[in-house]
Design an enzyme around this catalytic site. Structure first.
Site, PDB file in Angstrom:
ATOM      1  CB  CYS A   2      -0.899   0.001   1.233  1.00  0.00           C
ATOM      2  SG  CYS A   2      -1.888   1.521   1.390  1.00  0.00           S
ATOM      3  CD  GLU A 102      -2.094  -1.356  -4.455  1.00  0.00           C
ATOM      4  OE1 GLU A 102      -1.226  -1.184  -5.330  1.00  0.00           O
ATOM      5  OE2 GLU A 102      -1.836  -1.543  -3.257  1.00  0.00           O
TER       6      GLU A 102
END
Length: 232
Positions: A2, A102
């Site tokens: 992340c 993402e």
């Protein structure tokens, strides 16, 4: 991993959701990146927000510049790694967010940014650990990192890992210093995919210099160059 997330809610919304006081001024953030100073709720001060840098210096590597520090740790080995074991046992935190990003890779050079949120787009919290370290000039700073797990079916379409989201009813338990290791590890699992959604966003998110509401708006699939694509 992340490496980018959002926290686009207001100060009042944050305080109400987490039942914690936010003393400092806070402006909604749409494109949060490592090395930035960000709000967290720690096991040492669960009734208030603290501001820590995103990126942590392992116990064995003190006095490194912020940019060289780690930003994530694998949940599967968090209780085994010497560099993180102490923080996992004694210094846990909640990292407030309302989405994370993402990139879907198409071929070798093309990638499309996606944002992941809860289905109701409500606030949630990543599982984090925090640390205090000393800079080369002798200053004391606090830093945090975000734990990651295997992906669920929603994130799995784009990436093989995802940040650990602590369910709301487990947040106090995550911060409780007396929670057993087995109970803590049981929380570190992929968040249910049926409770999440994803959508494509503007490639403006690629630059940390961009931090505006347009970052989190749903767009037609575009690659990092701003070209529309049919393969979102």
């Amino acid at each position: 991993m992340c490496g980018r997330y959002s926290l686009s809610k207001s100060k009042i919304e944050l305080e109400e959701r987490f039942q914690a006081e936010l003393v400092a001024d806070f402006n909604p953030r749409y494109n949060i990146a490592p090395t930035q100073l960000l709000p967290v709720i720690t096991s040492d001060s669960p009734k208030g927000f603290s501001f820590f840098y995103w990126g942590i210096t392992p116990d064995f590597g003190q006095n490194k510049p912020v940019a060289q520090k780690l930003i994530n740790a694998k949940a599967e080995t968090i209780n085994e790694k010497i560099s993180f074991k102490g923080s996992f046992q004694k210094r846990r935190c909640l990292v407030p967010a309302d989405g994370f990003f993402e990139w879907k890779k198409l071929g070798k050079k093309t990638k499309i940014p996606y944002r992941f949120t809860l289905r109701d787009e409500a606030l949630f919290a990543f599982a984090g650990i925090w640390e205090e370290y000393e800079t080369v000039s002798g200053e004391s700073h606090h830093t945090f990192l975000i734990l990651t797990s295997q992906r669920n079916e929603v994130v799995g379409e784009i990436h093989d890992r995802m940040p650990v989201i602590i369910s709301r009813d487990q947040e106090k338990k995550w911060l409780d210093k007396y929670t057993s290791e087995s109970d803590l590890l049981a929380m570190l699992k992929p968040y249910p995919g049926e409770l999440m959604m994803s959508y494509t966003v503007s490639p403006l998110v690629n630059s940390v210099q961009n931090d505006s509401p347009g970052i989190i708006r749903k767009t037609s699939p575009m690659d990092q160059f701003g070209n529309y694509t049919l393969f979102g």
